[in-house]
Design an enzyme around this catalytic site. Structure first.
Site, PDB file in Angstrom:
ATOM      1  N   ALA A  31      24.749  28.220 -37.293  1.00 12.15           N
ATOM      2  CA  ALA A  31      25.299  29.300 -38.140  1.00 12.15           C
ATOM      3  C   ALA A  31      25.255  30.626 -37.387  1.00 12.15           C
ATOM      4  O   ALA A  31      25.087  31.690 -37.971  1.00 12.15           O
ATOM      5  CB  ALA A  31      24.520  29.371 -39.440  1.00 12.15           C
ATOM      6  N   HIS A  64      36.689  23.088 -19.401  1.00 15.55           N
ATOM      7  CA  HIS A  64      36.516  24.439 -19.925  1.00 15.55           C
ATOM      8  C   HIS A  64      35.527  25.119 -19.008  1.00 15.55           C
ATOM      9  O   HIS A  64      34.332  25.018 -19.155  1.00 15.55           O
ATOM     10  CB  HIS A  64      35.955  24.344 -21.344  1.00 15.55           C
ATOM     11  CG  HIS A  64      35.837  25.670 -22.022  1.00 15.55           C
ATOM     12  ND1 HIS A  64      36.841  26.607 -22.027  1.00 15.55           N
ATOM     13  CD2 HIS A  64      34.836  26.212 -22.759  1.00 15.55           C
ATOM     14  CE1 HIS A  64      36.451  27.661 -22.731  1.00 15.55           C
ATOM     15  NE2 HIS A  64      35.241  27.446 -23.172  1.00 15.55           N
TER      16      HIS A  64
HETATM   17  N1  APR Z   1      20.026  22.784 -34.990  1.00 14.57           N
HETATM   18  C1  APR Z   1      20.804  23.664 -35.657  1.00 14.57           C
HETATM   19  N2  APR Z   1      21.098  24.886 -35.175  1.00 14.57           N
HETATM   20  C2  APR Z   1      20.595  25.218 -33.978  1.00 14.57           C
HETATM   21  C3  APR Z   1      19.780  24.334 -33.228  1.00 14.57           C
HETATM   22  C4  APR Z   1      19.515  23.072 -33.784  1.00 14.57           C
HETATM   23  N3  APR Z   1      18.753  22.169 -33.143  1.00 14.57           N
HETATM   24  N4  APR Z   1      19.437  24.965 -32.085  1.00 14.57           N
HETATM   25  C5  APR Z   1      20.012  26.184 -32.099  1.00 14.57           C
HETATM   26  N5  APR Z   1      20.703  26.353 -33.261  1.00 14.57           N
HETATM   27  C6  APR Z   1      21.456  27.511 -33.723  1.00 14.57           C
HETATM   28  C7  APR Z   1      20.767  28.827 -33.423  1.00 14.57           C
HETATM   29  O1  APR Z   1      19.712  29.081 -34.333  1.00 14.57           O
HETATM   30  C8  APR Z   1      21.921  29.803 -33.565  1.00 14.57           C
HETATM   31  O2  APR Z   1      22.008  30.353 -34.861  1.00 14.57           O
HETATM   32  O3  APR Z   1      22.709  27.616 -33.061  1.00 14.57           O
HETATM   33  C9  APR Z   1      23.158  28.947 -33.283  1.00 14.57           C
HETATM   34  C10 APR Z   1      23.957  29.399 -32.069  1.00 14.57           C
HETATM   35  O4  APR Z   1      24.485  30.632 -32.387  1.00 14.57           O
HETATM   36  P1  APR Z   1      24.655  31.839 -31.340  1.00 14.57           P
HETATM   37  O5  APR Z   1      23.398  31.978 -30.555  1.00 14.57           O
HETATM   38  O6  APR Z   1      25.175  33.003 -32.097  1.00 14.57           O
HETATM   39  O7  APR Z   1      25.736  31.291 -30.319  1.00 14.57           O
HETATM   40  P2  APR Z   1      27.340  31.286 -30.531  1.00 14.57           P
HETATM   41  O8  APR Z   1      27.902  32.537 -29.988  1.00 14.57           O
HETATM   42  O9  APR Z   1      27.640  30.896 -31.918  1.00 14.57           O
HETATM   43  O10 APR Z   1      27.737  30.116 -29.535  1.00 14.57           O
HETATM   44  C11 APR Z   1      27.407  28.773 -29.830  1.00 14.57           C
HETATM   45  O11 APR Z   1      29.372  27.886 -28.823  1.00 14.57           O
HETATM   46  O12 APR Z   1      31.077  28.889 -27.618  1.00 14.57           O
HETATM   47  C12 APR Z   1      29.893  28.172 -27.537  1.00 14.57           C
HETATM   48  O13 APR Z   1      28.911  28.894 -25.438  1.00 14.57           O
HETATM   49  C13 APR Z   1      28.781  28.947 -26.837  1.00 14.57           C
HETATM   50  O14 APR Z   1      27.330  27.076 -26.587  1.00 14.57           O
HETATM   51  C14 APR Z   1      27.574  28.247 -27.332  1.00 14.57           C
HETATM   52  C15 APR Z   1      27.961  27.856 -28.759  1.00 14.57           C
END
Ligand code: APR
Length: 310
Positions: A10, A175
């Site tokens: 999220a 990508h």
């Molecule tokens: N289960 C559920 N959620 C998780 C877990 C897990 N095991 N581990 C991490 N998260 C959540 C984090 O708590 C965080 O809220 O995944 C979320 C990732 O969100 P952001 O850090 O905001 O990253 P974001 O910019 O959304 O990118 C996510 O998409 O485009 C790709 O390179 C980017 O790999 C990255 C992914």
């Protein structure tokens, strides 16, 4: 009955995807994250926008998976994002563990779902999810080409002063820095791009497209792109939920197509209600084929590192 779409992670990409889906109104959404309260808070906030944006869909947030049961589509965005100076590949082993865990949990409860992976390094992550889930290739796809193509089309439209809607293009391959903008299939209002732009301008736009993610990371400093990535996911979701049979560049498991066997790479695919309906093989120039192979080699290296570590 509305479809059910689970979005795992999220954070920036996941929450923006959830918001875009909710605003479409065609699916109820379950938003999952490990951070306590955060997916619940974001989901409630999005839900409360319903009367204003005109959506009667439901959206809930959770830290578990029981609520995700019976999802039609699962979008995986969980993981860590890039910071300045990091390449997508630096995320490999951390995100591999996260993708393995969430894929297991989600696919166990939604065994007939279609899974779209967004987490980077994309082609390696979708390959890992494919291996962990045991799903057929029709139901596990990666988002990257729609985003890369959107970037390429944006820059071309800006350069030529035309609507983005009149720029047709495909960016294939991995990508990453080895993505392959297919210049031979790039047209503007039906005219080949090579007739409209000198080679040096086109080359620099191709390069800017390759570096598109890094350009945003360098500006944001605390995260990576999410508006265009989530828009890319939702274009794929539209095609699946509304059975549009769109032909979109997605990361798909290749079994001989484009001379590649056993790896994911970005290629044009037809997407409908059953997921990947067809891999479209377009004719590539020998240069483009060589670039595609180079990008597959890069993915292969990452997959080998993952296999050794598990
Ligand atoms: N289960 C559920 N959620 C998780 C877990 C897990 N095991 N581990 C991490 N998260 C959540 C984090 O708590 C965080 O809220 O995944 C979320 C990732 O969100 P952001 O850090 O905001 O990253 P974001 O910019 O959304 O990118 C996510 O998409 O485009 C790709 O390179 C980017 O790999 C990255 C992914």
């Amino acid at each position: 009955m509305l479809k059910k779409i689970t979005v795992i992670g999220a954070g920036q990409v996941g929450a923006t995807t959830a918001q875009r889906v909710f605003e479409r109104g065609y699916a109820d959404v379950v938003l999952v994250d490990i951070v306590e309260g955060m997916p619940q808070g974001k989901a409630l906030d999005i839900l409360e926008s319903g009367p204003v944006v005109g959506s009667d869909a439901n959206i809930i947030g959770t830290n578990g998976y029981d609520e995700t049961e019976g999802s039609d589509i699962v979008v995986i965005t969980s993981g860590i994002a890039r910071k300045p100076g990091m390449s997508r590949d630096d995320l490999l082993l951390t995100n591999m563990k996260i993708i393995g865990d969430v894929t297991k949990e989600a696919t166990k409860r939604s065994p007939d779902s279609i899974v779209i992976v967004v987490t980077n390094p994309l082609d390696a992550m979708v390959q890992h999810a494919f291996e962990v889930s045991g799903f057929p290739r029709e139901r596990i796809i990666g988002q990257s080409g729609v985003l890369d193509t959107a970037r390429f089309r944006t820059f071309l439209a800006q350069e030529l002063g035309v609507s983005v809607r009149d720029v047709q293009a495909y960016v294939l391959g991995g990508h990453g820095d080895t993505m392959v903008p297919i210049v031979g299939y790039t047209t503007v209002g039906g005219r080949p791009i090579s007739e409209l732009l000198p080679k040096d301008r086109l080359d620099s736009i191709v390069q800017r497209t390759r570096d598109g993610g890094g350009e945003i990371v360098a500006l944001l400093k605390t995260g990576s792109a999410y508006y265009a990535p989530s828009a890319g996911v939702v274009e794929m979701l539209d095609s699946i939920v509304l059975d549009q049979h769109r032909i979109l560049p997605c990361s798909a498991y290749l079994q001989g197509e484009y001379g590649v066997n056993g790896y994911f790479a970005g290629v044009p695919v037809k997407l409908g209600s059953s997921g990947l309906e067809e891999i479209i093989e377009i004719n590539l120039s020998s240069d483009e084929q060589a670039m595609l192979q180079k990008s597959v080699d890069a993915v292969e290296e990452l997959v080998e590192i993952m296999h050794k570590s598990s």
